[in-house]
Design an enzyme around this catalytic site. Structure first.
Site, short mmCIF file in Angstrom:
data_model
loop_
_atom_site.label_atom_id
_atom_site.label_comp_id
_atom_site.label_asym_id
_atom_site.label_seq_id
_atom_site.Cartn_x
_atom_site.Cartn_y
_atom_site.Cartn_z
N PRO A 85 34.83 35.35 35.65
CA PRO A 85 33.82 36.21 35.04
C PRO A 85 34.15 37.69 35.09
O PRO A 85 34.71 38.19 36.07
CB PRO A 85 32.56 35.92 35.87
CG PRO A 85 33.06 35.35 37.15
CD PRO A 85 34.32 34.62 36.80
N ASN A 86 33.79 38.35 34.01
CA ASN A 86 33.90 39.81 33.83
C ASN A 86 35.32 40.31 33.60
O ASN A 86 35.52 41.48 33.29
CB ASN A 86 33.27 40.58 35.02
CG ASN A 86 31.80 40.25 35.18
OD1 ASN A 86 31.03 40.40 34.23
ND2 ASN A 86 31.40 39.78 36.34
N ARG B 54 36.22 48.06 32.51
CA ARG B 54 35.39 47.76 33.68
C ARG B 54 35.95 48.46 34.93
O ARG B 54 37.06 48.17 35.34
CB ARG B 54 35.43 46.25 33.90
CG ARG B 54 34.75 45.78 35.13
CD ARG B 54 35.11 44.33 35.43
NE ARG B 54 34.40 43.89 36.61
CZ ARG B 54 34.79 42.91 37.39
NH1 ARG B 54 35.87 42.22 37.10
NH2 ARG B 54 34.10 42.59 38.45
N TYR C 172 40.01 48.44 38.98
CA TYR C 172 40.78 47.37 38.34
C TYR C 172 41.89 47.87 37.42
O TYR C 172 42.63 47.06 36.87
CB TYR C 172 39.83 46.44 37.57
CG TYR C 172 38.83 45.77 38.48
CD1 TYR C 172 39.25 44.91 39.49
CD2 TYR C 172 37.47 46.01 38.36
CE1 TYR C 172 38.34 44.31 40.34
CE2 TYR C 172 36.54 45.41 39.20
CZ TYR C 172 36.99 44.56 40.19
OH TYR C 172 36.10 43.96 41.05
N ASN D 131 42.38 33.80 38.94
CA ASN D 131 41.56 34.90 39.44
C ASN D 131 40.13 34.50 39.10
O ASN D 131 39.69 34.65 37.95
CB ASN D 131 41.92 36.23 38.76
CG ASN D 131 41.10 37.38 39.33
OD1 ASN D 131 40.17 37.16 40.11
ND2 ASN D 131 41.44 38.61 38.92
N ALA E 283 34.23 37.00 40.78
CA ALA E 283 33.18 36.87 41.79
C ALA E 283 32.98 35.43 42.26
O ALA E 283 32.52 35.21 43.39
CB ALA E 283 31.87 37.43 41.24
N GLU F 52 46.13 31.88 44.07
CA GLU F 52 44.94 32.73 43.87
C GLU F 52 45.40 34.17 43.75
O GLU F 52 46.19 34.64 44.58
CB GLU F 52 44.02 32.56 45.08
CG GLU F 52 42.84 33.50 45.08
CD GLU F 52 41.99 33.38 46.35
OE1 GLU F 52 42.29 32.53 47.22
OE2 GLU F 52 41.05 34.16 46.47
N HIS G 127 44.21 38.39 42.84
CA HIS G 127 43.18 39.42 42.63
C HIS G 127 43.85 40.74 42.31
O HIS G 127 44.88 41.08 42.92
CB HIS G 127 42.30 39.59 43.88
CG HIS G 127 41.59 38.34 44.24
ND1 HIS G 127 40.47 37.91 43.56
CD2 HIS G 127 41.86 37.40 45.17
CE1 HIS G 127 40.08 36.76 44.07
NE2 HIS G 127 40.91 36.42 45.04
N ARG H 197 37.59 45.92 50.57
CA ARG H 197 36.35 46.18 49.85
C ARG H 197 35.14 45.66 50.64
O ARG H 197 35.23 45.46 51.84
CB ARG H 197 36.45 45.58 48.43
CG ARG H 197 37.63 46.18 47.64
CD ARG H 197 37.70 45.67 46.24
NE ARG H 197 36.51 46.04 45.48
CZ ARG H 197 36.14 45.45 44.34
NH1 ARG H 197 36.89 44.49 43.83
NH2 ARG H 197 35.05 45.84 43.71
C1 DQA Z 1 38.52 40.38 41.65
C2 DQA Z 1 37.82 40.72 42.97
C3 DQA Z 1 36.44 40.10 43.01
O1 DQA Z 1 35.79 40.43 44.22
C4 DQA Z 1 35.59 40.61 41.85
O2 DQA Z 1 34.33 39.97 41.85
C5 DQA Z 1 36.27 40.48 40.54
C6 DQA Z 1 37.69 40.77 40.45
C7 DQA Z 1 39.89 41.10 41.52
O3 DQA Z 1 40.68 40.68 40.70
O4 DQA Z 1 40.14 42.08 42.23
O5 DQA Z 1 35.65 40.20 39.52
O6 DQA Z 1 38.77 38.99 41.62
#
Ligand code: DQA
Length: 152
Positions: free
Chosen positions: A17-18, A25, A30, A81, A84, A105, A107, A114
């Site tokens: 998501p997002n 964003r 990011y 990835n 959240a 995994e 990020h 964080r």
């Molecule tokens: C994320 C880190 C997560 O905590 C966050 O909710 C994201 C992006 C990252 O790529 O740094 O949406 O996965």
């Protein structure tokens, strides 16, 4: 489908998501690279590694679960990835555990630098490893690590 000399390794890249909003964003966290750019960079890197990628993005937990299930017999590895959902989703973790496809995994941000709620990952225990904090480069490093794992 198993990989043979005539069929390159196939890697499924899952963006949660997002991540469709990357580039706009929270660029301070990011970066300014878009999801399309990340996918193009990964495609180019995969070609160098004689592999191929298929990328999927969804904002919906159930779609991520369905996508992981559908990877069976289609892909030899997964880069995820989960955004959240990393920190909340037992369902995504259980899907990865169920299909038993080697998973890395990734990020963009360093989740351990964080907020405390980002320090726990439900996915980490079912992944072969985690790469966190290198921006878009986390995906490329994840692909290298995954392909190396699958070939050695
Ligand atoms: C994320 C880190 C997560 O905590 C966050 O909710 C994201 C992006 C990252 O790529 O740094 O949406 O996965």
């Amino acid at each position: 489908m198993l990989s043979t000399p005539s069929s390159p390794l196939s890697v499924l890249v899952i963006h949660g998501p997002n991540l469709n909003l990357l580039g706009q964003r929270e660029p301070g966290i990011y970066g300014s690279v878009t999801l399309e750019e990340i996918n193009s960079q990964l495609e180019a890197e995969a070609m160098k590694l004689e592999a191929k990628i298929s990328a999927v993005q969804s904002n919906h937990e159930g779609v991520l679960v369905d996508t992981i299930h559908a990877a069976r017999g289609q892909h030899q590895g997964i880069i995820i990835n989960a955004g959240a959902y990393t920190h909340t989703s037992v369902a995504v973790r259980d899907a990865l555990a169920a299909v038993k496809i080697p998973t890395v995994e990734v990020h963009l941000s360093n989740i351990y630098q964080r907020e405390a709620f980002r320090h726990h990952s439900y996915i980490a225990p079912v992944a072969i490893g985690q790469i966190s904090g290198f921006g878009a480069e986390s995906y490329r490093l994840g692909l290298l690590a995954l392909v190396h794992h699958l070939r050695h």
